[in-house]
Design an enzyme around this catalytic site. Structure first.
Site, short mmCIF file in Angstrom:
data_model
loop_
_atom_site.label_atom_id
_atom_site.label_comp_id
_atom_site.label_asym_id
_atom_site.label_seq_id
_atom_site.Cartn_x
_atom_site.Cartn_y
_atom_site.Cartn_z
CG HIS A 53 19.61 -13.36 -24.33
ND1 HIS A 53 20.27 -14.57 -24.24
CD2 HIS A 53 20.47 -12.52 -24.95
CE1 HIS A 53 21.47 -14.45 -24.79
NE2 HIS A 53 21.63 -13.23 -25.22
CB CYS A 54 15.18 -17.46 -24.79
SG CYS A 54 15.82 -17.80 -23.15
#
Length: 377
Positions: free
Chosen positions: A367-368
Site C-alpha cells: 500500500h505504501c
C-alpha cells in the site's frame, strides 16, 4: 554479501532526528522543512473516493537515491520488488511508473510491457506518501488535494519526491487545491463516505504541522471531503513515519475496518499502541453514526526476515480493479489466514500474495508503494 541499510524504523535511532530536524537544502528541490503551506481547500462537491472504487490507473515510484539506499545490492532488490508489484497490478489496470528517463534502460528489463513510464524524477519508492492525492466530484471532475510531502517531517531527502504531486498534476493538466497541511496520505485512512482514521503522532506533530489539533483535523477533513475524524494516539519518534495507520488498520468499506492485532506476548511500543487503537475503534462510530465493525487479522509469527525492525503488515495491501495485492511473509499458517480473510472481505476480487520482504525491511509495504487515480464518470 552482507547488506547494510537504514530501515525506516532504525532511522531515528541512528540519525538523532528525534532531536534535530534536517534543514539543509537538497539537490533538485527546496529545503527539507518548508516554512508553511498555503491553503486553498477543495471546491464544494470534491472528495477522495474509497480505494475499492474503480481506478483509471495506479501510480508507483522507482527508488534510485543512493543517499537513501547506499547499498546498491539492496537497492536492486527493492527495484525488483517494485517491478514485481507493478507487473502484478498491470494485469488488472494500467500502471504508471515514475522515474527519471535516465533510469529507463535498466528498469525496462524488470518491468512488463503494460507498465508505462513517465519521465518524472524520484528519490524513493513511497508513492502513497509523495504521490498525488486525487479527488473527484459527481460531475466527472478530477483534481488533486494538496497535502505537501516533506520527507516525514524532514527526516529524509526529498528534492524530487516533494515535487511529484505537482509534476503529475502538470502533466495531467489538473488543478491542485492546497490543504495547508504537511504530511502523507499513508498516515490517514478514509472510507469514501465521510470518515477518516489516523494516528495523531504523524499529524499533530511539529515536524509536520505546528498547529492545534482541532485545526489539523479541520484541514484533513476538508482535504478529503470528509465529515468525521477518528483519532488514536499512535507512536511519535520511533520510526520515520511516526506510526502510519495504514500498516495497522484499514477501512474495508464504509463502517468496516480490518486491523492487525499483536499477540499477547508482544509488549513493544507499537503493539501497545495497536491495542489502544483497537480499543478506540471498538467504541467508535463513523460519520453516519454506525458503530465501526471490526475484522481482526493476526500478525505473522514466523517470518523469513527476523529483524526487530521488519514491518510484517498484512493490512498494508492494495485494492485495484478486480484484485487485492497483499504480502506473504513465510509463515504458512498466518499467510493462509490473511489471504482467506481478504478473499472473504473483498468478494469478487482475486487475492494475490507476493513476497515483498525488501519493503518490510525498509519499513513499509505494498500500500505504501502505490497511489491510485480514480476513474471519473
Amino acid at each position: 554479501m552482507t547488506k547494510t541499510k537504514l530501515t525506516r524504523r532504525q532511522f531515528l535511532k541512528r540519525s538523532g532526528a528525534t532531536a534535530t530536524l534536517m534543514t539543509a537544502a537538497v539537490s533538485g528541490g527546496g529545503s527539507l522543512m518548508p516554512a508553511r503551506a498555503s491553503i486553498n481547500g477543495l471546491p464544494d462537491g470534491f472528495y477522495v473516493p474509497a480505494e475499492e472504487e474503480p481506478h483509471e490507473r495506479t501510480f508507483m515510484q522507482w527508488p534510485v537515491n543512493r543517499t537513501v539506499h547506499p547499498d546498491r545490492w539492496f537497492l536492486a532488490d527493492l527495484q525488483q520488488t517494485i517491478a514485481d508489484i507493478a507487473n502484478t497490478i498491470a494485469e488488472f489496470e494500467p500502471v504508471v511508473m515514475l522515474m527519471s528517463k535516465e533510469h529507463l534502460p535498466a528498469a525496462s528489463r524488470l518491468l512488463s510491457d503494460p507498465v508505462e513510464v513517465w519521465d518524472i524524477p524520484t528519490d524513493d519508492l513511497w508513492c502513497r506518501d509523495a504521490g498525488p492525492l486525487f479527488v473527484i466530484n459527481d460531475n466527472g471532475g478530477l483534481a488533486i488535494s494538496g497535502i505537501q510531502f516533506n520527507g516525514w517531517g524532514g527526516k529524509q531527502v526529498h528534492g524530487n519526491d516533494g515535487e511529484i504531486a505537482a509534476r503529475v498534476a502538470h502533466r495531467l493538466g489538473l488543478e491542485i487545491y492546497p490543504s495547508g497541511l504537511f504530511g502523507e496520505p499513508g498516515g490517514v485512512e478514509w472510507d469514501g463516505d465521510g470518515t477518516l482514521l489516523a494516528h495523531e503522532s504523524c499529524w499533530v506533530n511539529d515536524n509536520r504541522n505546528a498547529l492545534p489539533k482541532a485545526e489539523i483535523e479541520n484541514r484533513l477533513l476538508s482535504a478529503y471531503g470528509a465529515e468525521k475524524m477518528i483519532w488514536a494516539p499512535g507512536v511519535p519518534g520511533y520510526d520515520i513515519t511516526d506510526d502510519h495507520i495504514d500498516a495497522l488498520a484499514r477501512f474495508i468499506r464504509p463502517g468496516e475496518v480490518i486491523i492487525q492485532v499483536p499477540y499477547p506476548k508482544d509488549d513493544d511500543i507499537f503493539s501497545v499502541s495497536a491495542r489502544k487503537t483497537l480499543s478506540i475503534l471498538r467504541s467508535a462510530t463513523d460519520a453516519r453514526g454506525r458503530p465501526v465493525k471490526i475484522s481482526e487479522i493476526p500478525s505473522p509469527d514466523r517470518t523469513r526476515v527476523t529483524s526487530d525492525d521488519f514491518v510484517a503488515s498484512y493490512v498494508n495491501y492494495y485494492v485495484c480493479n478486480g484484485a487485492v495485492v497483499c504480502a506473504q511473509f513465510g509463515d504458512p499458517e498466518t499467510d493462509h489466514e490473511a489471504a482467506t480473510t481478504l478473499k472473504a472481505l473483498y468478494p469478487g476480487r482475486e487475492v494475490i500474495a507476493l513476497n515483498v520482504d525488501p519493503l518490510g525491511e525498509t519499513g513499509g509495504g505494498i500500500h505504501c508503494a502505490t497511489q491510485q487515480q480514480p476513474k471519473t464518470v
